[in-house]
Design a protein around this motif. Sequence first.
Motif, PDB file in Angstrom:
ATOM      1  N   GLN A   9       0.870  -1.260   0.084  1.00 26.41           N
ATOM      2  CA  GLN A   9      -0.069  -0.526  -0.483  1.00 26.41           C
ATOM      3  C   GLN A   9       1.144   1.454  -0.233  1.00 26.41           C
ATOM      4  OE1 GLN A   9      -1.845  -1.084   3.870  1.00 26.41           O
ATOM      5  NE2 GLN A   9      -3.703  -1.979   2.641  1.00 26.41           N
ATOM      6  N   PHE A  10       2.277   1.574   0.582  1.00 28.95           N
ATOM      7  CA  PHE A  10       2.528   2.207   1.030  1.00 28.95           C
ATOM      8  C   PHE A  10       3.210   2.650  -0.577  1.00 28.95           C
ATOM      9  CE2 PHE A  10       7.761   2.682   0.190  1.00 28.95           C
ATOM     10  CZ  PHE A  10       7.714   4.119   0.412  1.00 28.95           C
ATOM     11  N   PHE A  11       3.460   1.557  -1.214  1.00 31.34           N
ATOM     12  CA  PHE A  11       4.333   2.457  -3.008  1.00 31.34           C
ATOM     13  C   PHE A  11       3.314   2.689  -3.187  1.00 31.34           C
ATOM     14  CE2 PHE A  11       7.416  -1.402  -1.924  1.00 31.34           C
ATOM     15  CZ  PHE A  11       7.787  -1.010  -2.976  1.00 31.34           C
ATOM     16  N   ILE A  12       1.517   2.457  -3.545  1.00 34.08           N
ATOM     17  CA  ILE A  12       0.775   3.062  -4.165  1.00 34.08           C
ATOM     18  C   ILE A  12       0.547   4.351  -3.599  1.00 34.08           C
ATOM     19  CG2 ILE A  12      -1.851   3.136  -4.563  1.00 34.08           C
ATOM     20  CD1 ILE A  12      -1.356  -0.324  -4.085  1.00 34.08           C
ATOM     21  N   LYS A  13       0.423   4.552  -2.209  1.00 36.49           N
ATOM     22  CA  LYS A  13       0.252   5.942  -1.857  1.00 36.49           C
ATOM     23  C   LYS A  13       1.243   7.282  -2.345  1.00 36.49           C
ATOM     24  CE  LYS A  13      -4.157   5.610  -0.202  1.00 36.49           C
ATOM     25  NZ  LYS A  13      -4.529   6.478  -1.000  1.00 36.49           N
ATOM     26  N   ASP A  18       1.065  10.830  -1.955  1.00 37.70           N
ATOM     27  CA  ASP A  18       0.400  10.738  -0.558  1.00 37.70           C
ATOM     28  C   ASP A  18       1.092  10.588   0.820  1.00 37.70           C
ATOM     29  OD1 ASP A  18      -1.508  10.457   1.847  1.00 37.70           O
ATOM     30  OD2 ASP A  18      -2.934   9.467   0.701  1.00 37.70           O
ATOM     31  N   TYR A  19       2.276  11.340   0.848  1.00 33.84           N
ATOM     32  CA  TYR A  19       3.244  11.284   2.416  1.00 33.84           C
ATOM     33  C   TYR A  19       3.020  11.223   2.892  1.00 33.84           C
ATOM     34  CZ  TYR A  19       5.510  12.374  -2.822  1.00 33.84           C
ATOM     35  OH  TYR A  19       5.631  11.890  -3.938  1.00 33.84           O
ATOM     36  N   TYR A  20       1.788  11.161   3.788  1.00 35.54           N
ATOM     37  CA  TYR A  20       1.151  11.142   5.158  1.00 35.54           C
ATOM     38  C   TYR A  20       0.527   9.667   5.041  1.00 35.54           C
ATOM     39  CZ  TYR A  20      -1.493  12.726  10.046  1.00 35.54           C
ATOM     40  OH  TYR A  20      -1.210  12.301  10.725  1.00 35.54           O
ATOM     41  N   THR A  21       0.152   9.549   4.233  1.00 30.95           N
ATOM     42  CA  THR A  21       0.141   8.220   4.422  1.00 30.95           C
ATOM     43  C   THR A  21       0.640   6.877   4.608  1.00 30.95           C
ATOM     44  OG1 THR A  21      -2.680   8.725   3.915  1.00 30.95           O
ATOM     45  CG2 THR A  21      -1.676   6.903   3.988  1.00 30.95           C
ATOM     46  N   GLN A  44      11.951   7.995   6.864  1.00 34.59           N
ATOM     47  CA  GLN A  44      11.695   9.651   6.633  1.00 34.59           C
ATOM     48  C   GLN A  44      11.623   9.826   5.889  1.00 34.59           C
ATOM     49  OE1 GLN A  44      15.147   7.953   9.093  1.00 34.59           O
ATOM     50  NE2 GLN A  44      13.967   9.066  10.886  1.00 34.59           N
ATOM     51  N   MET A  45      12.173   9.074   4.452  1.00 32.23           N
ATOM     52  CA  MET A  45      12.143  10.153   3.494  1.00 32.23           C
ATOM     53  C   MET A  45      10.847  10.559   2.939  1.00 32.23           C
ATOM     54  SD  MET A  45      13.195   8.434  -0.326  1.00 32.23           S
ATOM     55  CE  MET A  45      11.486   7.221  -0.771  1.00 32.23           C
ATOM     56  N   SER A  46       9.169  10.190   2.931  1.00 34.79           N
ATOM     57  CA  SER A  46       7.841  10.336   3.182  1.00 34.79           C
ATOM     58  C   SER A  46       7.578  11.483   3.867  1.00 34.79           C
ATOM     59  CB  SER A  46       7.381   9.081   3.719  1.00 34.79           C
ATOM     60  OG  SER A  46       7.585   7.759   2.287  1.00 34.79           O
ATOM     61  N   VAL A  47       8.383  11.629   5.333  1.00 34.36           N
ATOM     62  CA  VAL A  47       7.918  12.658   6.055  1.00 34.36           C
ATOM     63  C   VAL A  47       8.556  13.425   5.374  1.00 34.36           C
ATOM     64  CG1 VAL A  47       8.329  13.209   8.309  1.00 34.36           C
ATOM     65  CG2 VAL A  47       7.785  11.436   7.922  1.00 34.36           C
TER      66      VAL A  47
END
Length: 125
Positions: A9-13, A18-21, A44-47
């Motif tokens: 699911q992370f890959f999709i978001k 959608d970095y918060y998700t 951390q990269m997403s945040v």
Amino acid sequence: MDYPMEYYQFFIKFNEGDYYTCHDLLEEIWMTDKQNLFLKGLLQMSVAIYHYEYGNVKGARSMFERAIECFEAYPTYYWGLNTKDLSAFVNECLERIPPLESVPFDEVKTLPELPRIYLYLEEDV
């Protein structure tokens, strides 16, 4: 290898922006395996991207720097991702981030645009 559903699911978001998700999905996995610094690096990269999009330049820089440290501890391919590509992306982001603390949200569009990376699973080599 089978990964936790949240990882898929992370890959999709992530690819949708959608970095918060992304943070929520990865944190759920990482909380059960805190030794996995690779997941922490992705988190951390997403945040970092999320912070940057909301004007927290200093927070973004800090998170990107921590992410790169996590990725460098792993082989080139780990959990289906190329860690060298991730590090290159993060370094490119760091090069574009201006030496500011923050900008008001209504001025976020004046910040240099970060590069884009699309993540997809590769077979571990």
